[in-house]
Design a protein around this motif. Structure first.
Motif, PDB file in Angstrom:
ATOM      1  N   SER A 147      -5.468   3.765 -32.133  1.00  0.00           N
ATOM      2  CA  SER A 147      -4.472   2.959 -31.425  1.00  0.00           C
ATOM      3  C   SER A 147      -3.924   3.645 -30.171  1.00  0.00           C
ATOM      4  O   SER A 147      -2.907   3.220 -29.645  1.00  0.00           O
ATOM      5  CB  SER A 147      -3.325   2.626 -32.376  1.00  0.00           C
ATOM      6  N   GLU A 196      -4.660   3.636 -26.989  1.00  0.00           N
ATOM      7  CA  GLU A 196      -4.449   2.804 -25.797  1.00  0.00           C
ATOM      8  C   GLU A 196      -3.240   1.895 -25.990  1.00  0.00           C
ATOM      9  O   GLU A 196      -2.434   1.724 -25.077  1.00  0.00           O
ATOM     10  CB  GLU A 196      -5.700   1.986 -25.469  1.00  0.00           C
ATOM     11  N   GLN A 197      -3.064   1.342 -27.194  1.00  0.00           N
ATOM     12  CA  GLN A 197      -1.889   0.515 -27.479  1.00  0.00           C
ATOM     13  C   GLN A 197      -0.620   1.359 -27.403  1.00  0.00           C
ATOM     14  O   GLN A 197       0.401   0.912 -26.883  1.00  0.00           O
ATOM     15  CB  GLN A 197      -1.997  -0.133 -28.853  1.00  0.00           C
ATOM     16  N   SER A 198      -0.677   2.560 -27.939  1.00  0.00           N
ATOM     17  CA  SER A 198       0.477   3.456 -27.905  1.00  0.00           C
ATOM     18  C   SER A 198       0.853   3.781 -26.464  1.00  0.00           C
ATOM     19  O   SER A 198       2.026   3.790 -26.105  1.00  0.00           O
ATOM     20  CB  SER A 198       0.166   4.735 -28.687  1.00  0.00           C
ATOM     21  N   GLN A 203       0.205   1.949 -23.784  1.00  0.00           N
ATOM     22  CA  GLN A 203       0.763   0.736 -23.174  1.00  0.00           C
ATOM     23  C   GLN A 203       2.207   0.519 -23.610  1.00  0.00           C
ATOM     24  O   GLN A 203       3.069   0.181 -22.793  1.00  0.00           O
ATOM     25  CB  GLN A 203      -0.089  -0.484 -23.535  1.00  0.00           C
ATOM     26  N   ASN A 237       0.415   3.976 -35.026  1.00  0.00           N
ATOM     27  CA  ASN A 237       0.624   3.829 -33.596  1.00  0.00           C
ATOM     28  C   ASN A 237       2.033   4.315 -33.358  1.00  0.00           C
ATOM     29  O   ASN A 237       2.986   3.601 -33.562  1.00  0.00           O
ATOM     30  CB  ASN A 237       0.462   2.361 -33.189  1.00  0.00           C
TER      31      ASN A 237
END
Length: 183
Positions: free
Chosen positions: A126, A128-130, A132, A172
């Motif tokens: 995760s 990339e989500q973190s 963002q 995340n």
């Protein structure tokens, strides 16, 4: 024969959109980790103002907002916790199997540091989500509070705040730090 579908407008449309958002969000779980307050540790302080108290108040308000919007929220602490330490917070956060863990800190710093920063995970699916989320949080907080946006940093990096590095490691995990120079 043609079927006529009534159009929903105005407040009724907003109510339906809110119900849809709540149903969608009910599937999501957030862990909030108000920094400090463990084993009598208070974090930074400015006169009688203690970081642990600021962090907890921010987390409790965030919990109310998220729950109002239909999210399931777990808190690593809801008051001072003299019986547990940061290891307990990390274990609790990880046991929740949440979609995200947010560790909240409010630091006091010298004149050169005033603003918002966040750390994001490294080495997890995760990431990339973190990253963002870290960017969204720092930008939104900076804009709403009129603070400088210091930036986002990988967890455990040389630039990452020492406090943010100790955040629980959820699936995340994002640690958000507000730094403000005392008046």
């Amino acid at each position: 024969m043609e079927t006529i579908i009534p159009q929903i407008k105005g407040p009724r449309l907003r109510a339906v959109e809110t119900q849809i958002a709540r149903a969608r969000n009910a599937l999501r779980k957030v862990v909030l980790d108000p920094g400090h307050g463990w084993l009598g540790e208070s974090g930074a302080s400015y006169f009688d103002l203690k970081e642990k108290d600021v962090n907890l108040n921010i987390a409790l308000l965030t919990q109310q907002i998220l729950e109002r919007d239909g999210y399931r929220v777990a808190m690593t602490r809801t008051a001072d916790d003299p019986d547990h330490d940061l290891t307990y917070a990390a274990q609790f956060a990880n046991a929740q199997k949440s979609d995200i863990v947010v560790s909240i800190h409010a630091n006091a710093a010298g004149e050169s540091a005033s603003g918002t920063e966040a750390c994001y995970t490294m080495g997890k699916r995760s990431d990339e989500q973190s990253k963002q989320l870290a960017k969204l949080l720092t930008t939104a907080i900076a804009e709403r509070l009129g603070l400088q946006e210091i930036g986002i940093f990988p967890e455990n990096s040389a630039k990452a705040s020492a406090l943010a590095q100790r955040a629980p490691a959820g699936r995340n995990s994002t640690s958000t730090t507000w730094m403000h120079r005392p008046p």
